[in-house]
Design a protein around this motif. Structure first.
Motif, PDB file in Angstrom:
ATOM      1  N   THR A 295       0.839  -1.215   0.000  1.00  0.00           N
ATOM      2  CA  THR A 295       0.000   0.000   0.000  1.00  0.00           C
ATOM      3  C   THR A 295       0.872   1.262   0.000  1.00  0.00           C
ATOM      4  O   THR A 295       0.404   2.341   0.366  1.00  0.00           O
ATOM      5  N   GLY A 297       2.550   2.322  -2.789  1.00  0.00           N
ATOM      6  CA  GLY A 297       2.694   2.849  -4.137  1.00  0.00           C
ATOM      7  C   GLY A 297       3.863   2.292  -4.914  1.00  0.00           C
ATOM      8  O   GLY A 297       4.247   2.836  -5.951  1.00  0.00           O
ATOM      9  N   PHE A 369      -4.100   0.394  -5.585  1.00  0.00           N
ATOM     10  CA  PHE A 369      -4.547   1.767  -5.800  1.00  0.00           C
ATOM     11  C   PHE A 369      -6.041   1.887  -5.572  1.00  0.00           C
ATOM     12  O   PHE A 369      -6.804   0.952  -5.780  1.00  0.00           O
ATOM     13  N   ASN A 406      -2.990   8.186  -4.091  1.00  0.00           N
ATOM     14  CA  ASN A 406      -3.056   6.725  -4.316  1.00  0.00           C
ATOM     15  C   ASN A 406      -3.841   6.394  -5.593  1.00  0.00           C
ATOM     16  O   ASN A 406      -4.721   5.541  -5.613  1.00  0.00           O
TER      17      ASN A 406
END
Length: 773
Positions: A295, A297, A369, A406
């Motif tokens: 989480t 990226g 995402f 995100n």
């Protein structure tokens, strides 16, 4: 607009997966599958799919039947509605599938295959073996109710069979009796009644009911009066039969109603497993693996391929985006793979968030995402290897309005399709706006100004699609950290554009090329060289690791074999030791049962104790043995001659003995002649009299009476072990006490066959010659 799935062709992937499903419910669920955003849910779905692929590889696919989904029937069960026979057949098939799936799971347990994340599904399956047995006791696989379903039905069908036979017999008799009045000697059915074809001229002579007439009016089909009563009884029985069948169907329906809750649980479980198996079966066709997820990226793709391309020929790509490098700018010639790279990243991310395995190395790491935006030309078809570069400004406007942290943004040929200067300015402004958010972005372009812009940004990285300048063919893989050229001059020259035109274009280009662009081009060439050296070094490292792994495996294998050999020798020696201990215990046990032992018995025990040790030291020969061979007899430590062969045993004569031995107990004599010379000298004309040597005679002169027995025991022991046939006992004349002791021994010894006094030349009455058994 959270996920632009269609532009990235996720719908085509889901359509392929849905073809592996066995029920319409799951097909629809797969077609409408949406990406998830919860990491735990994504990881769980990926793990289940991976475990299912393992299960399929090791045990085969699960035994789902086509269209097994009986959810509509179970709705009726909840309403206590009676089923039809056809509906009960569907329930029966579902129960058979349930039985096979339970067997499948039991087989997994038997061969100790762990189902890992799928265990909870298998453990929750209910067994309806009793319900299946009940239905099968009432109905066969074609939906026919069995005679044995109830006693009443069996009685009705027996009566039907009896009356039907009476009817047929009656009709056959009528055919014979009324044959002159009939057009044909056949029985026909009209209006579900058995009729006879009577000639029209004789219809009044035939009692019965007319049911039909032929087109020619020559034949009248009449049901005989004689069969009407039987027919009526049959019809009545059929009504009773139908009522009984409905009763049986109601009973089966009630049993299904009672099992409604557990059947629905099983159906839900099977639908879930069918869904997972469909994903796993598709994953196997594209050699997919489970990536890691994060989480933060981070996008790390290693040897990734677009799943809609031919996996055997598709060129894999590798790239990385992270918190430091948030934007990737890809440059290079047309049809070089820029758009494929965009779609690959977007589609594999969508697949991962749908719980699907991806065609990439298992070391890949995919970011989760909240949104994925894509502006990829006119939604080209990657399966046809086509590429267009038109932009859709309205899509970008929509992205700008909805962008947030995100988000993954994919832009193909940003700023193209308008005046280059204006397009570049617009592209840079769009990128500046997106930089305000914590997003990941991939952009493709031909603009040199965007390449310069990327070099000036701390959080942007460049990449180019590889291109072979000699063949002018794209190589499709990405070269990270470089900027690619469109290679327009090379392509124009190769395609035949006049040299003067190409040369003029090159001069014009050099005049317009900035110093920064020249420096960038030089740096790019140096980076490409370093990249090739890096790849070469990586290959060498990989080869060294492989060789090291092979050496380690060989070492481990040899050590393992060494341990096995040592263990085998240890077990063998322990087994022999235990056998020896058992033999010693047996000997001790035998000794304990005896109060007194004779010297021959002691000699026999010594022979047994010494036999194994001696035998272990003897070198076994594999020479072929034939009749007439002189051999050494290992158990007896004697020499003999083979006189016959029976089956696998050899008859050997030695001394006075004639016995059978195995080939392992014999070896060809190599030294017998030499031994004979040292032990026994041949003398002519001596008959049966043994030579006067220590081994053939016992001199008892000077012995006391009580000493004779021990001396005789020892002498006979040695003679028996040596294979002697006779001995010469010297006891002298004297007082006769020693001679009496000798003859007392001879009378009680089981080893002496005959005895006599010596003749002249042998010692007369002072000597006794004995023959051994």
């Amino acid at each position: 607009m959270r996920f632009m799935s269609k532009a990235l062709e996720l719908n085509q992937i889901l359509d392929k997966i849905s073809k592996y499903a066995k029920s319409d419910t799951i097909r629809d669920e797969i077609i409408n599958l949406e990406p998830m955003t919860d990491q735990d849910s994504i990881e769980s779905a990926l793990t289940e799919t991976l475990d299912m692929t393992t299960l399929i590889v090791r045990s085969g696919v699960m035994p789902f039947l086509e269209d097994y989904d009986i959810h509509e029937l179970l709705k009726y069960a909840s309403l206590d509605r009676s089923f039809s026979i056809q509906e009960l057949l569907y329930v029966r098939l579902f129960l058979l599938m349930e039985r096979d799936i339970i067997k499948y799971n039991r087989e997994l347990e038997r061969i100790k295959i762990s189902t890992l994340s799928l265990t909870r599904y298998f453990q929750a399956i209910h067994s309806h073996a009793s319900l299946l047995e009940y239905i099968q006791s009432k109905m066969d696989e074609d939906g026919q109710i069995l005679d044995s379903a109830t006693p009443e039905l069996m009685h009705i069908r027996k009566d039907l069979s009896r009356f039907d036979k009476q009817l047929q017999d009656k009709l056959q008799k009528l055919l014979v009796d009324y044959s002159p009045y009939l057009n044909e000697s056949v029985i026909v059915i009209r209006n579900d009644r058995f009729c006879l074809p009577v000639k029209d001229a004789f219809k009044n002579k035939f009692k019965g009911i007319v049911h039909d007439m032929s087109a020619s009016k020559q034949t009248v089909y009449i049901e005989p009066e004689a069969t009407r009563q039987i027919t009526a009884q049959i019809e009545q029985l059929k009504v009773q039969e139908e009522k009984e069948i409905q009763k049986i169907v109601s009973l089966m329906s009630e049993e299904v109603h009672h099992a409604y809750a557990s059947l629905k649980d099983n159906l839900d479980l099977f639908l879930t497993l069918d869904f997972i198996q469909s994903k796993a079966l598709y994953a196997r066709t594209i050699n997919a693996n489970k990536p890691s997820t994060n989480t933060k990226g981070t996008i790390l793709l290693m040897k990734a391929k677009h799943p809609l391309l031919d996996q055997a020929t598709a060129v894999p790509i590798s790239l990385e985006l992270n918190e430091e490098m948030k934007t990737l700018l890809i440059t290079g010639p047309n049809t070089g793979g820029k758009t494929v790279a965009l779609k690959t990243v977007g589609l594999l991310t969508l697949m991962t968030q749908c719980g699907l395995l991806i065609p990439a190395n298992e070391t890949s790491n995919i970011a989760i995402f909240d949104q994925i935006f894509a502006d990829i030309g006119d939604e080209q078809s990657i399966m046809q290897s086509l590429s267009t570069f038109s932009s859709h400004l309205n899509k970008i406007i929509n992205m700008i309005e909805n962008v947030k942290n995100n988000t993954l943004v994919l832009l193909d040929e940003l700023g193209s399709g308008t005046d280059p200067n204006e397009g570049v300015s617009l592209a840079i402004a769009i990128l500046n706006h997106f930089k305000k958010f914590d997003i990941r972005m991939m952009v493709t372009t031909h603009y040199s100004e965007l390449k310069s812009y990327a070099y000036e940004q701390s959080n942007m990285i460049t990449a180019s699609v590889a291109f072979d300048k000699k063949t002018l063919k794209p190589l499709y893989y990405l070269q990270m950290g470089t900027t690619g050229s469109s290679h327009a001059f090379l392509i124009a020259r190769r395609l035949g554009l006049k040299e003067e035109v190409v040369a003029d274009a090159e001069v014009i280009y050099q005049g317009r090329q900035t110093d920064l662009a020249k420096v960038m081009e030089k740096l790019n060439d140096e980076m490409l060289y370093l990249e090739r050296q890096k790849e070469k070094l990586a290959l060498e490292i990989q080869e060294n690791r492989r060789a090291k792994k092979e050496l380690q495996e060989t070492k481990d294998k040899l050590l393992n074999e060494q341990d096995q050999i040592i263990e085998s020798i240890k077990q063998k020696e322990e087994k022999q030791w235990n056998q020896l201990k058992d033999e010693v215990r047996t000997i001790i046990s035998d000794l304990q049962k005896k109060k007194e032992l004779t010297n021959p018995e002691i000699a026999s025990i010594k022979f047994l104790l010494n036999q194994r040790a001696d035998n272990e030291k003897i070198l076994r020969f594999t020479d072929e043995l034939i009749i007439g061979d002189q051999v050494y007899i290992i158990p007896y430590q004697q020499y003999g001659k083979i006189e016959g062969i029976k089956n696998d045993e050899f008859r050997v004569v030695f001394g006075k003995f004639d016995l059978y031995f195995k080939s392992t107990d014999l070896r060809k004599d190599q030294e017998k002649k030499e031994i004979k010379k040292t032990i026994r000298q041949e003398k002519p004309n001596i008959g049966q009299t043994p030579e006067k040597k220590a081994t053939f005679e016992l001199d008892l002169r000077g012995y006391r009476f009580e000493e004779v027995k021990d001396a005789m025991d020892q002498a006979i022991d040695r003679a028996l072990l040596s294979g002697l046939a006779s001995m010469r006992i010297i006891h002298g004349f004297g007082s006769g006490a020693v001679r009496k002791a000798v003859y007392d021994y001879i009378r009680t010894s089981p080893y002496i066959k005959t005895s006599r006094f010596g003749v002249e030349g042998e010692g007369l009455n002072g000597v006794t010659i004995i023959t051994l058994k």
